[in-house]
Design a protein around this motif. Structure first.
Motif, mmCIF file in Angstrom:
data_model
loop_
_atom_site.group_PDB
_atom_site.id
_atom_site.type_symbol
_atom_site.label_atom_id
_atom_site.label_comp_id
_atom_site.label_asym_id
_atom_site.label_seq_id
_atom_site.Cartn_x
_atom_site.Cartn_y
_atom_site.Cartn_z
ATOM 1 N N GLU A 112 19.589 -6.312 27.821
ATOM 2 C CA GLU A 112 20.457 -5.817 26.760
ATOM 3 C C GLU A 112 20.226 -4.332 26.582
ATOM 4 O O GLU A 112 19.121 -3.844 26.809
ATOM 5 C CB GLU A 112 20.146 -6.548 25.471
ATOM 6 N N ILE A 167 18.682 1.643 15.002
ATOM 7 C CA ILE A 167 19.079 1.174 13.669
ATOM 8 C C ILE A 167 19.413 2.392 12.824
ATOM 9 O O ILE A 167 18.578 3.291 12.666
ATOM 10 C CB ILE A 167 17.945 0.360 13.019
ATOM 11 N N LEU A 168 20.629 2.416 12.321
ATOM 12 C CA LEU A 168 21.074 3.563 11.524
ATOM 13 C C LEU A 168 21.277 3.169 10.066
ATOM 14 O O LEU A 168 21.580 2.005 9.767
ATOM 15 C CB LEU A 168 22.382 4.118 12.093
ATOM 16 N N PHE A 191 16.688 4.463 10.581
ATOM 17 C CA PHE A 191 16.066 3.487 9.692
ATOM 18 C C PHE A 191 14.549 3.664 9.661
ATOM 19 O O PHE A 191 13.926 3.909 10.688
ATOM 20 C CB PHE A 191 16.403 2.073 10.185
ATOM 21 N N GLU A 247 11.035 1.654 7.849
ATOM 22 C CA GLU A 247 10.683 0.397 7.189
ATOM 23 C C GLU A 247 10.632 0.572 5.671
ATOM 24 O O GLU A 247 10.149 1.588 5.174
ATOM 25 C CB GLU A 247 9.344 -0.116 7.708
ATOM 26 N N MET A 296 13.463 0.384 3.869
ATOM 27 C CA MET A 296 14.832 0.695 3.410
ATOM 28 C C MET A 296 15.632 -0.582 3.281
ATOM 29 O O MET A 296 15.477 -1.498 4.084
ATOM 30 C CB MET A 296 15.510 1.618 4.408
ATOM 31 N N LYS A 309 24.706 1.235 3.837
ATOM 32 C CA LYS A 309 24.874 0.419 5.048
ATOM 33 C C LYS A 309 23.643 0.556 5.926
ATOM 34 O O LYS A 309 23.076 1.647 6.028
ATOM 35 C CB LYS A 309 26.071 0.926 5.876
ATOM 36 N N ILE A 310 23.276 -0.531 6.565
ATOM 37 C CA ILE A 310 22.257 -0.489 7.621
ATOM 38 C C ILE A 310 22.839 -1.272 8.790
ATOM 39 O O ILE A 310 23.286 -2.407 8.605
ATOM 40 C CB ILE A 310 20.927 -1.135 7.172
ATOM 41 N N PHE A 311 22.894 -0.659 9.953
ATOM 42 C CA PHE A 311 23.477 -1.370 11.102
ATOM 43 C C PHE A 311 22.855 -0.876 12.404
ATOM 44 O O PHE A 311 22.164 0.152 12.433
ATOM 45 C CB PHE A 311 25.005 -1.196 11.144
ATOM 46 N N THR A 312 23.098 -1.619 13.464
ATOM 47 C CA THR A 312 22.578 -1.226 14.774
ATOM 48 C C THR A 312 23.739 -0.799 15.668
ATOM 49 O O THR A 312 24.879 -1.248 15.473
ATOM 50 C CB THR A 312 21.853 -2.395 15.470
ATOM 51 N N GLN A 313 23.428 0.061 16.622
ATOM 52 C CA GLN A 313 24.409 0.406 17.647
ATOM 53 C C GLN A 313 23.672 0.811 18.920
ATOM 54 O O GLN A 313 22.504 1.209 18.862
ATOM 55 C CB GLN A 313 25.362 1.497 17.163
ATOM 56 N N MET A 318 22.575 -6.551 11.838
ATOM 57 C CA MET A 318 24.013 -6.280 11.683
ATOM 58 C C MET A 318 24.478 -5.135 12.591
ATOM 59 O O MET A 318 23.850 -4.068 12.620
ATOM 60 C CB MET A 318 24.305 -5.923 10.223
ATOM 61 N N CYS A 319 25.578 -5.367 13.309
ATOM 62 C CA CYS A 319 26.108 -4.309 14.176
ATOM 63 C C CYS A 319 27.143 -3.477 13.402
ATOM 64 O O CYS A 319 27.579 -3.864 12.314
ATOM 65 C CB CYS A 319 26.731 -4.913 15.434
#
Lengths: 102, 366
Positions: A40, A45-46, A62, A64, A66, A86-90, B325-326
């Motif tokens: 993958e 993490i933003l 991000f 730890e 938060m 918002k916290i999300f991954t990309q 979460m994406c």
């Protein structure tokens, strides 16, 4: 080749089948290795922090502790509360956009 | 160069084909070879699954040792097998939902109490994160043990059909279960997962307004939106819990004496293959994916008081629901929030009471 059997179609068929089996075996092994080694993409993490007063927002990395709703400081524009919205991954390949957002 | 004459080659090839024919049609050698192949394939995939269980255990053990727990590995191993729920009797369906709800609650309470005893000096949210991580490791272990059972049965009775099915289904299981290991990272660090989209929409509505714990692990906030009083229900965050949204809605409706214009539930929903992640769709009913006890509470409350039920769902795959979460889902939360506002504006009038429930795991969401 094989002295005197060059014209035997039965032998050619046998050799062709043998070659086909070997090729199929090698291809199947290679495709299994490829699918097994699929990794993958690395993710980052933003965190988006938004001002509750003027809507100014920034994106940071991000750390730890938060969570969405945490007050992280005051807005550089209006002095209002800056909260994590918002916290999300990309995927890590995408460029990290910082600074004001719509 | 002449190696052998023509007649000898014919004889050799004829002999080879005769032996092959005999082995193929007169013996069970092909089946034996197939069993061997399927068995090896299944064994290698099972070994990968076992390593996933080990990885999840070591991740939780690492987190526990960071929290100062002694013998973390042993403690995690003890939790893996200790909790199961025996399904209630279903040939007598009377009050089955109550019985199921009671069993689930009892099991959860026992689990949480044991985690609390284990971590007496840790805050509620961190404790909830540990409990969720342990539940994931336990689920992984159960799946692994079940599949291993079928593998051993297949080997024991030379059941090539069973081994073949296992070798074919195991790659799919591996793909579906690998996000669970990643989810442990999310729970340990407190990062919202895909399933947190419901609580995220609830947070957008409630903001930092006061949270009142209406039932265990479930909070309600009261906010004014364009003249309507909106009661926003969600699991108590930012720890990992799904709360009891059904019971919370039932209690709220009772407290408001049925004076509710609309109940809107927001939840993550499984997409079909080919559908886009983050698609926001509106429907009717209670959008909540529990085994039944919570959902029926919302439906019963709505029927008793004649309140319309709106469902807003955000589509995602099962992997995306459990992984951190994406971006697509985080952006879909904005659209779901706008859709909820639209429903409130268009289907209720100023002065009405509206209940909005953000269903899902509140990890990383206040």
């Amino acid at each position: 080749m094989f002295g005197g059997v060059d014209s035997d179609p039965f032998l050619y068929l046998a050799i062709a089948l043998l070659v086909a089996f070997v090729v199929q075996g090698v291809l199947s092994y290679l495709s299994q290795r490829k699918s097994g080694s699929e990794q993958e993409r690395p993710m980052q993490i933003l965190v988006v922090v938004t001002c509750t007063n003027c809507g100014h927002s920034e994106t940071t990395n991000f750390t730890e502790g938060m969570f969405v709703g945490r007050v992280v400081g005051s807005c550089p524009k209006c002095g209002g509360k800056l909260i994590v919205s918002k916290i999300f991954t990309q995927p890590i390949q995408q460029s990290l956009k910082t600074g004001p957002q719509r | 160069m002449v190696l052998l004459d023509n007649g000898v080659w014919d004889q050799i090839i004829s002999l080879i084909f005769l032996v092959m024919f005999t082995l193929y049609f007169m013996t069970d050698l092909p089946q034996r070879v197939q069993i061997y192949r399927y068995s090896r394939l299944a064994a290698s995939k099972l070994a990968m699954l076992e390593s996933m269980v080990r990885e999840s255990v070591s991740k939780i053990a690492g987190y526990l040792s960071k929290l100062g727990v002694e013998n973390p590995q042993e403690i995690v191993s003890r939790f893996l097998d200790a909790y199961f729920v025996i399904q209630p009797v279903d040939i007598e369906p009377t009050d089955i939902i109550k019985r199921l709800g009671h069993l689930i609650e009892s099991n959860e309470r026992k689990f949480k109490n044991d985690v609390a005893k284990l971590l007496p000096n840790v805050g509620t949210h961190a404790r909830n994160n540990v409990a969720a991580s342990l539940a994931i490791a336990s689920a992984l272990n159960t799946v692994y043990k079940t599949l291993r059972h079928y593998y051993i049965v297949g080997r024991k009775y030379d059941n090539w059909l069973l081994l073949m099915q296992l070798s074919m289904i195991l790659p799919q299981y591996l793909r579906e279960l690998s996000p669970y290991v990643k989810a442990i990272d999310a729970f340990v660090k407190g990062i919202p997962i895909g399933d947190s989209v419901g609580p995220l929409v609830a947070f957008k509505l409630a903001g930092l307004s006061d949270r009142i714990e209406i039932v265990e692990d479930t909070v309600v906030s009261r906010v004014e939106i364009e003249g309507r009083t909106v009661y926003v229900v969600k699991a108590k965050g930012p720890g990992a819990t799904v709360g009891r949204p059904g019971k919370a809605v039932a209690k709220l409706v009772e407290d408001l004496r049925c004076n509710v214009a609309r109940i809107i539930t927001v939840d993550a929903a499984l997409k079909l293959e080919g559908e886009a992640t983050g698609e926001v769709v509106e429907g009717t009913g209670a959008a909540i994916g529990d085994p039944g006890p919570e959902k029926i509470e919302i439906e019963r409350a709505a029927v008793r008081c004649g309140v319309p039920l709106d469902a807003v769902i955000v589509k995602m795959s099962s992997e995306e629901a459990i992984k951190p979460m994406c971006r697509e889902i985080a952006e879909a939360a904005d659209r779901a929030y706008n859709l909820v506002l639209e429903i409130i504006r268009n289907r209720t009038k100023p002065g009405d009471n509206v209940i909005v429930v953000g269903v899902g795991n509140s990890v990383g969401v206040y």
